[in-house]
Scaffold this motif. Sequence first.
Motif, PDB file in Angstrom:
ATOM      1  N   ALA A  80       4.143 -89.973 -18.436  1.00  0.00           N
ATOM      2  CA  ALA A  80       3.143 -89.663 -19.462  1.00  0.00           C
ATOM      3  C   ALA A  80       1.746 -89.793 -18.862  1.00  0.00           C
ATOM      4  CB  ALA A  80       3.302 -90.614 -20.645  1.00  0.00           C
ATOM      5  N   PHE A  81       0.895 -88.797 -19.096  1.00  0.00           N
ATOM      6  CA  PHE A  81      -0.490 -88.838 -18.621  1.00  0.00           C
ATOM      7  C   PHE A  81      -1.403 -88.985 -19.833  1.00  0.00           C
ATOM      8  CE2 PHE A  81      -4.495 -86.781 -17.270  1.00  0.00           C
ATOM      9  CZ  PHE A  81      -4.791 -87.623 -16.212  1.00  0.00           C
ATOM     10  N   VAL A  82      -2.147 -90.084 -19.875  1.00  0.00           N
ATOM     11  CA  VAL A  82      -2.990 -90.416 -21.017  1.00  0.00           C
ATOM     12  C   VAL A  82      -4.401 -90.706 -20.519  1.00  0.00           C
ATOM     13  CG1 VAL A  82      -3.292 -91.932 -23.020  1.00  0.00           C
ATOM     14  CG2 VAL A  82      -0.994 -91.445 -22.165  1.00  0.00           C
ATOM     15  N   LEU A  83      -5.396 -90.081 -21.134  1.00  0.00           N
ATOM     16  CA  LEU A  83      -6.790 -90.348 -20.789  1.00  0.00           C
ATOM     17  C   LEU A  83      -7.236 -91.673 -21.379  1.00  0.00           C
ATOM     18  CD1 LEU A  83      -8.395 -86.824 -21.325  1.00  0.00           C
ATOM     19  CD2 LEU A  83      -7.698 -87.876 -19.174  1.00  0.00           C
ATOM     20  N   GLU A  87      -6.202 -89.924 -25.532  1.00  0.00           N
ATOM     21  CA  GLU A  87      -5.594 -88.603 -25.678  1.00  0.00           C
ATOM     22  C   GLU A  87      -4.378 -88.475 -24.774  1.00  0.00           C
ATOM     23  OE1 GLU A  87      -6.546 -83.868 -24.909  1.00  0.00           O
ATOM     24  OE2 GLU A  87      -8.167 -85.331 -24.840  1.00  0.00           O
ATOM     25  N   TYR A  88      -3.246 -88.133 -25.381  1.00  0.00           N
ATOM     26  CA  TYR A  88      -2.018 -87.896 -24.627  1.00  0.00           C
ATOM     27  C   TYR A  88      -2.039 -86.462 -24.126  1.00  0.00           C
ATOM     28  CZ  TYR A  88       2.956 -87.146 -23.686  1.00  0.00           C
ATOM     29  OH  TYR A  88       4.157 -86.815 -23.092  1.00  0.00           O
ATOM     30  N   VAL A  89      -2.212 -86.282 -22.818  1.00  0.00           N
ATOM     31  CA  VAL A  89      -2.346 -84.945 -22.248  1.00  0.00           C
ATOM     32  C   VAL A  89      -0.983 -84.266 -22.135  1.00  0.00           C
ATOM     33  CG1 VAL A  89      -3.186 -83.609 -20.271  1.00  0.00           C
ATOM     34  CG2 VAL A  89      -4.409 -85.668 -21.004  1.00  0.00           C
ATOM     35  N   GLN A 165      -4.160 -93.869 -31.640  1.00  0.00           N
ATOM     36  CA  GLN A 165      -4.277 -93.089 -30.407  1.00  0.00           C
ATOM     37  C   GLN A 165      -3.064 -92.195 -30.213  1.00  0.00           C
ATOM     38  OE1 GLN A 165      -4.830 -96.412 -27.742  1.00  0.00           O
ATOM     39  NE2 GLN A 165      -7.003 -95.976 -27.483  1.00  0.00           N
ATOM     40  N   GLN A 166      -1.892 -92.716 -30.512  1.00  0.00           N
ATOM     41  CA  GLN A 166      -0.676 -91.918 -30.352  1.00  0.00           C
ATOM     42  C   GLN A 166      -0.658 -90.745 -31.334  1.00  0.00           C
ATOM     43  OE1 GLN A 166       3.063 -94.200 -29.826  1.00  0.00           O
ATOM     44  NE2 GLN A 166       1.765 -96.019 -29.842  1.00  0.00           N
ATOM     45  N   GLN A 173      -1.241 -82.272 -28.993  1.00  0.00           N
ATOM     46  CA  GLN A 173      -0.223 -81.590 -28.195  1.00  0.00           C
ATOM     47  C   GLN A 173       0.582 -80.612 -29.054  1.00  0.00           C
ATOM     48  OE1 GLN A 173       2.704 -84.163 -26.466  1.00  0.00           O
ATOM     49  NE2 GLN A 173       3.297 -82.681 -24.899  1.00  0.00           N
ATOM     50  N   ALA A 174       0.996 -81.071 -30.239  1.00  0.00           N
ATOM     51  CA  ALA A 174       1.744 -80.186 -31.134  1.00  0.00           C
ATOM     52  C   ALA A 174       0.884 -79.005 -31.573  1.00  0.00           C
ATOM     53  CB  ALA A 174       2.220 -80.972 -32.360  1.00  0.00           C
ATOM     54  N   GLY A 175      -0.397 -79.264 -31.856  1.00  0.00           N
ATOM     55  CA  GLY A 175      -1.288 -78.191 -32.275  1.00  0.00           C
ATOM     56  C   GLY A 175      -1.462 -77.126 -31.214  1.00  0.00           C
ATOM     57  N   THR A 176      -1.548 -77.550 -29.950  1.00  0.00           N
ATOM     58  CA  THR A 176      -1.677 -76.584 -28.859  1.00  0.00           C
ATOM     59  C   THR A 176      -0.466 -75.669 -28.776  1.00  0.00           C
ATOM     60  OG1 THR A 176      -3.067 -78.095 -27.570  1.00  0.00           O
ATOM     61  CG2 THR A 176      -1.939 -76.348 -26.355  1.00  0.00           C
ATOM     62  N   MET A 177       0.719 -76.244 -28.922  1.00  0.00           N
ATOM     63  CA  MET A 177       1.945 -75.438 -28.831  1.00  0.00           C
ATOM     64  C   MET A 177       2.090 -74.514 -30.029  1.00  0.00           C
ATOM     65  SD  MET A 177       4.597 -78.276 -27.353  1.00  0.00           S
ATOM     66  CE  MET A 177       4.222 -79.171 -25.836  1.00  0.00           C
ATOM     67  N   ILE A 178       1.770 -75.016 -31.230  1.00  0.00           N
ATOM     68  CA  ILE A 178       1.873 -74.179 -32.426  1.00  0.00           C
ATOM     69  C   ILE A 178       0.864 -73.038 -32.355  1.00  0.00           C
ATOM     70  CG2 ILE A 178       1.463 -74.170 -34.922  1.00  0.00           C
ATOM     71  CD1 ILE A 178       2.663 -77.011 -34.973  1.00  0.00           C
ATOM     72  N   GLN A 179      -0.356 -73.333 -31.881  1.00  0.00           N
ATOM     73  CA  GLN A 179      -1.356 -72.287 -31.723  1.00  0.00           C
ATOM     74  C   GLN A 179      -0.897 -71.242 -30.713  1.00  0.00           C
ATOM     75  OE1 GLN A 179      -4.980 -71.882 -33.036  1.00  0.00           O
ATOM     76  NE2 GLN A 179      -4.033 -69.956 -32.414  1.00  0.00           N
ATOM     77  N   SER A 180      -0.305 -71.681 -29.600  1.00  0.00           N
ATOM     78  CA  SER A 180       0.185 -70.746 -28.584  1.00  0.00           C
ATOM     79  C   SER A 180       1.275 -69.849 -29.153  1.00  0.00           C
ATOM     80  CB  SER A 180       0.716 -71.518 -27.371  1.00  0.00           C
ATOM     81  OG  SER A 180      -0.315 -72.253 -26.740  1.00  0.00           O
ATOM     82  N   ALA A 181       2.195 -70.457 -29.921  1.00  0.00           N
ATOM     83  CA  ALA A 181       3.265 -69.665 -30.523  1.00  0.00           C
ATOM     84  C   ALA A 181       2.691 -68.650 -31.515  1.00  0.00           C
ATOM     85  CB  ALA A 181       4.263 -70.582 -31.226  1.00  0.00           C
ATOM     86  N   LYS A 182       1.733 -69.071 -32.325  1.00  0.00           N
ATOM     87  CA  LYS A 182       1.127 -68.162 -33.299  1.00  0.00           C
ATOM     88  C   LYS A 182       0.428 -66.993 -32.593  1.00  0.00           C
ATOM     89  CE  LYS A 182      -1.843 -68.096 -37.411  1.00  0.00           C
ATOM     90  NZ  LYS A 182      -2.616 -66.913 -37.013  1.00  0.00           N
TER      91      LYS A 182
END
Length: 293
Positions: A80-83, A87-89, A165-166, A173-182
Amino acid sequence: MYAVLGKIEFEVASGITGMEQRGSADWAEHPLIQGKPLLEWIGEGLEELTFSMQLHPWLGDPEARLRTLREAKSKHEPLAFVLGSGEYVGAFVIADISNTPRRTSADGRLYSSAVQVSLREYTGPFTPKIAKPGLIDPAVQGTAAAKIATPGLISKLAPVLTATQQVVGYARQAGTMIQSAKNIYDAVKNFNPATLLAQAPQLAALTERALGPISGLTESAGFINEGQDLVQLGQGLYGDVSGARSSLSPLDLGNVVDRFENSSNYITQAYDKLDGASTRLSGLAAQVITRRA
């Protein structure tokens, strides 16, 4: 702390000199009989991160710290990479470690070195391992860095992320994937059935990957005071994304148009749910940034 990779901490005060982030997109080139070829977007490439750092005895034992990095690489495990902001990258593997010794002893012991660590995004099944708070790595105990209370480059145990934070990290992360799918659905909705069939594997994989952070969001939200609305958000997202994934199987030329439309509707519902919760999530992110949660 600048960032944490698994149990490895990266500190600016402990030798980090820079980080480079690279992202790419995959395009297929279709030659034409006349004129320039056409490009067709296939999908997103893997994210890549590169850390540059200086190892020096003042900051800890260079050989011990380099050995820890090499051991993490040799395990071939996603981390896991976390800033430092919380933010969980995402999940990454150590793909490459380059070491340029600057100074050594007569018998070859390392005194100082310039090191680069390259990470690549891991897209397979992954559950982040949350460590408990620990002590500074013995490699830096007794050094000047330890005396001024700067933990070294590497710590045996990374600090625990708060539930807030989690939630913020999983939601992003979920938003990025849902946006990509849309975006994919919007781009191909008027294409022919054969093209839709060609896009199906990527969309199925994307929706499958989104379920992990959505589950993490739901679970973490249960530990936040008055977080029931976020638990319900996660449950709703899981239902929508699961519906989008199941709509993509089985597919053939006869049913692909209807199934794609059904799957697209589920993803749109998930997107709208996240968009409706944007103010709530932004408030949590502000708490993380200001260290209030």
